[in-house]
Design an enzyme around this catalytic site. Structure first.
Site, mmCIF file in Angstrom:
data_model
loop_
_atom_site.group_PDB
_atom_site.id
_atom_site.type_symbol
_atom_site.label_atom_id
_atom_site.label_comp_id
_atom_site.label_asym_id
_atom_site.label_seq_id
_atom_site.Cartn_x
_atom_site.Cartn_y
_atom_site.Cartn_z
ATOM 1 N N ASP B 338 0.827 -1.209 0.000
ATOM 2 C CA ASP B 338 0.000 0.000 0.000
ATOM 3 C C ASP B 338 0.862 1.259 0.000
ATOM 4 O O ASP B 338 2.037 1.234 0.338
ATOM 5 C CB ASP B 338 -0.934 0.012 1.216
ATOM 6 C CG ASP B 338 -0.177 0.036 2.522
ATOM 7 O OD1 ASP B 338 0.877 -0.620 2.603
ATOM 8 O OD2 ASP B 338 -0.629 0.712 3.456
ATOM 9 N N GLU B 339 0.251 2.339 -0.411
ATOM 10 C CA GLU B 339 0.777 3.706 -0.274
ATOM 11 C C GLU B 339 2.233 3.858 -0.728
ATOM 12 O O GLU B 339 3.062 4.487 -0.064
ATOM 13 C CB GLU B 339 0.611 4.193 1.182
ATOM 14 C CG GLU B 339 -0.850 4.263 1.591
ATOM 15 C CD GLU B 339 -1.081 5.009 2.897
ATOM 16 O OE1 GLU B 339 -2.110 5.701 3.005
ATOM 17 O OE2 GLU B 339 -0.249 4.901 3.819
ATOM 18 N N VAL B 340 2.497 3.319 -1.884
ATOM 19 C CA VAL B 340 3.814 3.533 -2.484
ATOM 20 C C VAL B 340 3.851 4.939 -3.097
ATOM 21 O O VAL B 340 2.882 5.398 -3.674
ATOM 22 C CB VAL B 340 4.066 2.452 -3.564
ATOM 23 C CG1 VAL B 340 5.196 2.860 -4.488
ATOM 24 C CG2 VAL B 340 4.343 1.111 -2.906
#
EC number: 3.2.1.52
Lengths: 564, 564
Positions: B338-340
């Site tokens: 997530d949330e790269v």
């Protein structure tokens, strides 16, 4: 030999702690202000470090409060944690390990003046010189000032895992401290949920560590009457949750005595004549008990107010006042009086009959009742506190020594002080700590005005004196956070209270502005509040965390404008 | 003689409990549904009462999981509280004390099939006849079904202060129970704050009591890497908060084994390649570590992602995967993702050089890296779970047996199932339990979308399947509440989790609709959730209260449309 051990210990610990990784000792925590909460009013400090591991304490053992305080602080001075979550930043100081603090001398000017009141002097001066064999002096006018000073010293002392010793950084110290407001309290509600004495005592300890001095005991309310009265034991028999969920005279004396040792006054609130269903142990003094549906009879179920037309009612209330006037030696007595619903009495036929017989209006009857109870309290040499409704809604005329506790916020503070009354500030939209969780059954979000979660920074930076004249400002005796009990109980009260009540404690002791009158920035505050929260946890308080650990250790990297 | 004692005990206790006051035994708690949480799928009950104080339990002692479960429930069956906050309403039943439950017989069809997986059969049938000397039967296909049935029985048994005995009201009982969704979990974040094993075990106990079966262990994140790897011990040495704040292989095995005994799977999440600062123990695998200011490099400080162009990175990640594949025997493995923030890599010169040398785009490099790690996990015979970004934002093409965990809400569930993936529902605006407290420093109110406090009723009545086709609905394997760690830690996790995670547990086991497909009303739910919260507290869980005690005891008077 001693030197060898010292060097050895230091090398070993440096090895153990050499972790140049993400979570090593904080490199960027500037410690602009001392890690003391609330911040002392005046402080100076140097750059040297003293070893205080073997500090002796000299004081007058004759005085019980002081003696017991010293015994407590002997433990609090010397906690140990080799792997602290928030390590103290020694980088600027440990190069200057310049001496040993041999002795702490406590000097109390008036050791026998141990009355605790609004005008009790809580000031102290703490001097820690920088010398090879130093002697620190804590000087106070009263034992309570000495208690405040001991707390400050306990927060200056840091355990150093590197040195395996307790050290005083930043010597020499000169601290001159005194509170901004004399009344710094928390309202604690033991009616909606019951708290065992142990929980109450733990809370009073934590208050004292935050230099708070008033435990406002909201003991009874519509939902329970836990007080075991001598004259009317049936009140608790019928009104308490069970025979186990009560407070006896002995319990109260125990709490009062425990609190006094810690410089905390216990001010009782006798909720009446509204919010009074739980008085039904004496059924003849009641009006509108448990009307279903309750709407229009009370703002919160169950409905039930005292029957203000009955002489028996006055008799019962005065009897409780008499008992409490003894049990609670404090000079303040909270006569309550909030959220009365006139419609309850308008629908009570006995009251209507009384009004007709006596050619009175309900407002006149209500005013007579309330003022008669207040007068009875004053006859016990007590200062009466009431909620703001009495002056702002019911328009009662009361003596000017009455203190108005305001929960509605800034307008209320303005209006009460305009009328010339002294005021305690408890604005719900700033310092109520029980809000933000919606309604019990159905309200998904706290979308009602004044029902939101009050963030610590909102509490910390609240300007109690906004838009007031100087004369009005001078009428503010202090403030109280409130822990109303609808949605909190012994499982959760600590995490809801702390550290947000600490934020109000800071506001009320130190003010929220610096010596130039500029508001203290929250960026500075959180650098001290985070370690203070950690120290409270170390002392056993289940305080809420303020951030993830990495931010706690690297606050300047973390707290940027674009914080997530 | 026995009869005499019985009658005597009954009379004494009736005297002790005769309190016709405000807080007497509830007169208006209808107990429309059994006090069992979550509610069994099918249940019938009668109107008689059995004494089960001396119930014997017959079962196959050979099977360890079953044997240990019975030992645990021997304690949980028989709690005692003479002054309960929420007394059970005996009025309709205690007139029919019709017999004794002599024996509980536990029958497990396949006692040796003790693999715990998505398709493990958790169903059970519980029959409690109404007879002078009754013999109850708990029948299950697996030991885990038996564990669920034991929990149900523990909630049926009520301590009666009046009788000073443990009784089973409403006999005879016939319960046929099985979960609506096979995956019912909680995400637990041990990276932002560290939790000792004891806290994790207590949480798993509570999950099991709520019939939840997946402990999603979000062990590592940017802020700490507490896992002590065999191949790369430097990851924890540099990335853990301290040498004490770690999880060893032995710790993990202990948790996995503890959880399995309770019918709870432990699914590890290996956060990468974003949120990965704490991997810096191997510095050559890192990009953009702790950039100041962090804005544009990470959504939450500190910045730091794995260097996806380095072979060493793949080597290290695969080594951890290999170790975890052994330590966590579960068939699921959460590959995170997530949330790269692509900008982190766009500013890494080594990555830019790699892209130029290999004529690749950053997106291609990213996709190659992520899919190679996933393939490696699949080679260990694991089902891969990823966060929704992988399909909805990065548009990665993954095998259809991949499971998508969705945190953004209904659109995400719709989009993921439209693509044909199985889905775990973790909508932040319904089942995140860590929200509602603003931002760490400055945000006074939770005024950001999806950042509000999720009230229990919002969790309870959340329709996971809204606006989905039947085919899409069938792809939902279940859901997980999330306890992200920014603002919670061992001091507060229990009160934030419970009873709101119980509300989701109910939703996922029983559904939020009745047998006619109508939504269960929250008015009914709170009548059962309140006593369930009390029972959890009795078992030592610091769950939050749902209301003031009076409302707990008088719910129908309290919960009116105009509730305050």
């Amino acid at each position: 030999m001693w030197l060898l051990v010292w060097v050895l210990a230091a090398s070993i610990s440096v090895l153990a702690f050499e972790q140049p990784g993400i979570n090593s000792l904080p490199a960027n925590n500037p410690v602009k202000q001392p890690w003391i909460w609330p911040l002392p009013r005046k402080w100076q400090r140097g750059e040297n470090t003293l070893d205080c591991s073997h500090m002796q304490i000299q004081y007058d053992h004759q005085h019980g409060i002081l003696h017991r305080a010293v015994q407590r602080y002997k433990d609090l001075f010397f906690p140990q944690d080799d792997y602290p979550m928030v390590p103290y930043n020694w980088t600027t100081t440990d190069a200057h390990l310049s001496g040993t603090l041999k002795t702490l001398v406590i000097q109390v000017e008036q050791p026998d003046h141990d009355n605790l009141d609004l005008d009790t002097d809580e000031s102290y001066v703490l001097d820690i010189p920088d010398a090879p064999a130093a002697r620190a002096v804590l000087a106070a006018k009263t034992v309570f000032g000495a208690v405040r000073g001991l707390e400050t010293l306990s927060q200056i002392i840091q355990w150093s895992p590197q040195h395996q010793r307790h050290l005083i950084p930043n010597a020499p110290w000169h601290i001159q401290d005194y509170p901004k407001y004399p009344h710094r309290g928390v309202l604690f509600d033991t009616a909606r949920h019951y708290y065992p004495l142990q929980a109450i005592k733990k809370f009073i300890d934590t208050m004292s560590w935050n230099k708070m001095n008033v435990f406002h005991w909201h003991m009874v309310d519509s939902t329970s009457f836990p007080y075991v009265s001598k004259a009317y034991p049936e009140l608790a028999q019928k009104g308490a949750y069970s025979p186990r969920h009560v407070y006896t005279a002995k319990d109260i004396q125990e709490v009062v005595s425990y609190a006094k040792d810690r410089g905390v006054r216990v001010v009782p609130e006798l909720e009446q004549p509204g919010h009074s269903t739980a008085w039904l142990g004496v059924p003849e003094i009641m009006s509108c008990v448990d009307v279903v549906p309750y709407t229009g009879f009370t703002v919160q179920p169950p409905s039930g107010q005292l029957n203000i037309a009955s002489n028996k009612t006055k008799h019962v209330v005065k009897a409780i006042v008499d008992e409490w006037a003894e049990l609670f030696p404090d000079s303040f007595f909270h006569a309550s009086g909030d959220e009365v619903v006139m419609n309850c009495w308008a629908n009570d036929s006995s009251i209507q009959t009384y009004l007709q017989d006596h050619h009175m209006t309900l407002q006149e009857l209500f005013s007579d009742f309330v003022l008669e109870i207040q007068d009875h309290i004053r006859q016990k040499n007590k200062t009466v506190i009431v909620w703001q409704e009495s002056v702002l809604e019911y328009n009662l005329t009361m003596p000017k020594d009455t203190i108005i506790q305001v929960w509605i916020g800034a307008e209320g503070v303005k209006a009460a002080t305009e009328k010339g009354y002294r005021t305690i500030v408890s604005s719900q939209d700033f310092v109520y700590l029980n809000l933000g969780f919606g309604k019990p059954r159905s309200n998904p979000y706290p979308d009602v005005a004044g029902a939101g979660f009050n963030h610590w920074n909102r509490v910390y930076s609240y300007d109690l004196r906004a838009n007031l004249t100087q004369a009005q400002q001078d009428l503010i005796v202090g403030g109280e956070s409130a822990l109303w009990g609808e949605l909190m109980d012994p499982m959760t009260f600590e995490s809801l209270a702390w550290p947000r009540a600490s934020a109000y404690a800071h506001n009320l002791w130190s003010g929220y502005e610096d010596s130039d009158g500029q508001p203290l920035s929250s960026a500075d505050a959180i650098l001290r509040l985070i370690p203070w929260r950690e120290r409270m946890v170390q002392r056993g308080v289940m305080a809420s965390p303020l951030n993830q650990i990495w931010c706690t250790r690297n606050p300047l990297d973390c707290f940027q404008p674009a914080e997530h």
